[in-house]
Design a protein around this motif. Structure first.
Motif, short mmCIF file in Angstrom:
data_model
loop_
_atom_site.label_atom_id
_atom_site.label_comp_id
_atom_site.label_asym_id
_atom_site.label_seq_id
_atom_site.Cartn_x
_atom_site.Cartn_y
_atom_site.Cartn_z
N VAL A 29 40.64 1.85 -21.93
CA VAL A 29 42.00 1.53 -21.53
C VAL A 29 42.56 2.80 -20.91
CG1 VAL A 29 44.29 0.84 -22.25
CG2 VAL A 29 42.30 -0.14 -23.38
N SER A 30 42.91 2.70 -19.64
CA SER A 30 43.38 3.85 -18.90
C SER A 30 44.84 3.68 -18.53
CB SER A 30 42.54 4.01 -17.63
OG SER A 30 42.94 5.12 -16.90
N GLY A 31 45.54 4.80 -18.46
CA GLY A 31 46.93 4.78 -18.05
C GLY A 31 47.33 6.15 -17.53
N PRO A 32 48.57 6.28 -17.13
CA PRO A 32 49.01 7.56 -16.57
C PRO A 32 49.06 8.69 -17.59
CG PRO A 32 50.86 6.07 -16.83
CD PRO A 32 49.63 5.29 -17.14
N LEU A 33 49.12 8.36 -18.88
CA LEU A 33 49.22 9.39 -19.91
C LEU A 33 47.88 9.80 -20.49
CD1 LEU A 33 52.36 8.09 -21.83
CD2 LEU A 33 52.23 9.64 -19.89
N GLY A 34 46.90 8.92 -20.38
CA GLY A 34 45.60 9.25 -20.96
C GLY A 34 44.64 8.09 -20.89
N ASN A 114 42.22 -4.48 -28.29
CA ASN A 114 42.03 -5.68 -29.09
C ASN A 114 41.54 -6.84 -28.22
OD1 ASN A 114 42.03 -6.60 -31.67
ND2 ASN A 114 44.25 -6.63 -31.88
N GLU A 115 42.16 -7.01 -27.05
CA GLU A 115 41.74 -8.08 -26.13
C GLU A 115 40.29 -7.88 -25.68
OE1 GLU A 115 44.38 -8.20 -22.81
OE2 GLU A 115 45.92 -9.31 -23.90
N GLN A 116 39.93 -6.65 -25.31
CA GLN A 116 38.57 -6.37 -24.85
C GLN A 116 37.55 -6.62 -25.96
OE1 GLN A 116 38.29 -2.46 -23.12
NE2 GLN A 116 39.93 -2.86 -21.66
N LYS A 118 37.86 -8.72 -28.53
CA LYS A 118 37.74 -10.16 -28.76
C LYS A 118 36.92 -10.82 -27.67
CE LYS A 118 41.89 -10.86 -31.47
NZ LYS A 118 43.24 -11.38 -31.54
N LYS A 119 37.11 -10.37 -26.43
CA LYS A 119 36.35 -10.92 -25.31
C LYS A 119 34.86 -10.60 -25.48
CE LYS A 119 38.21 -10.88 -21.20
NZ LYS A 119 38.68 -10.43 -19.87
N ALA A 120 34.54 -9.39 -25.94
CA ALA A 120 33.14 -9.00 -26.15
C ALA A 120 32.50 -9.77 -27.30
CB ALA A 120 33.05 -7.50 -26.43
N GLU A 121 33.29 -10.08 -28.34
CA GLU A 121 32.79 -10.86 -29.47
C GLU A 121 32.43 -12.27 -29.07
OE1 GLU A 121 35.33 -11.09 -32.85
OE2 GLU A 121 35.10 -8.96 -33.32
N SER A 122 33.26 -12.85 -28.20
CA SER A 122 33.05 -14.25 -27.81
C SER A 122 31.86 -14.44 -26.88
CB SER A 122 34.32 -14.81 -27.17
OG SER A 122 34.58 -14.15 -25.95
N LYS A 123 31.36 -13.37 -26.29
CA LYS A 123 30.21 -13.49 -25.37
C LYS A 123 28.93 -13.66 -26.12
CE LYS A 123 32.01 -11.09 -21.40
NZ LYS A 123 31.89 -9.97 -20.50
#
Length: 123
Positions: A29-34, A114-116, A118-123
């Motif tokens: 997870v990337s953003g302007p702060l880190g 959390n979303e990533q 859950k997405k990896a678990e469902s695969k």
């Protein structure tokens, strides 16, 4: 882990723990702060580590403030996170932001992780 404490079990402590995350990162997870990078662990709880270079945040006061804010946000949201090892890497300028902006970025990052996961678990 129950409650909102922050014991040693919730921290990345050894260089081996950090290299495991850097070598096998699955979530970012990337953003302007880190940048938050994470990899699943075999434990039943998440763990957190920091990489805040002097080059990015010059003074120790600023580095410690950032760690304190992120740690507190993590402590309050740890029960919502999957069992992953997380490393936070600071970007230049994060020390210029106020506490609320850093907290909002952390909450957004926990949600995305959390979303990533859950997405990896469902695969």
């Amino acid at each position: 882990m129950s409650g909102y404490s922050y014991p040693k079990q919730l921290r990345l402590l050894t260089p081996r723990d950090y290299s495991q995350v850097f070598d096998h990162s699955q979530f970012k997870v990337s953003g302007p702060l880190g940048l938050f990078i994470a990899t699943p662990n075999q434990l039943n709880h998440p763990r957190l580590g920091f990489v805040i270079a002097k080059k990015k945040v010059r003074f120790a006061v600023g580095r410690n403030r950032i760690k304190r804010i992120i740690r507190d946000c993590y402590r309050l949201n740890q029960h919502k996170l999957p069992a992953v090892d997380i490393v936070f890497i600071a970007r230049p300028g994060i020390d210029k932001k106020d506490n609320l902006a850093i907290t909002k970025f952390c909450k957004y990052s926990w949600h995305k992780l959390n979303e990533q996961a859950k997405k990896a678990e469902s695969k």
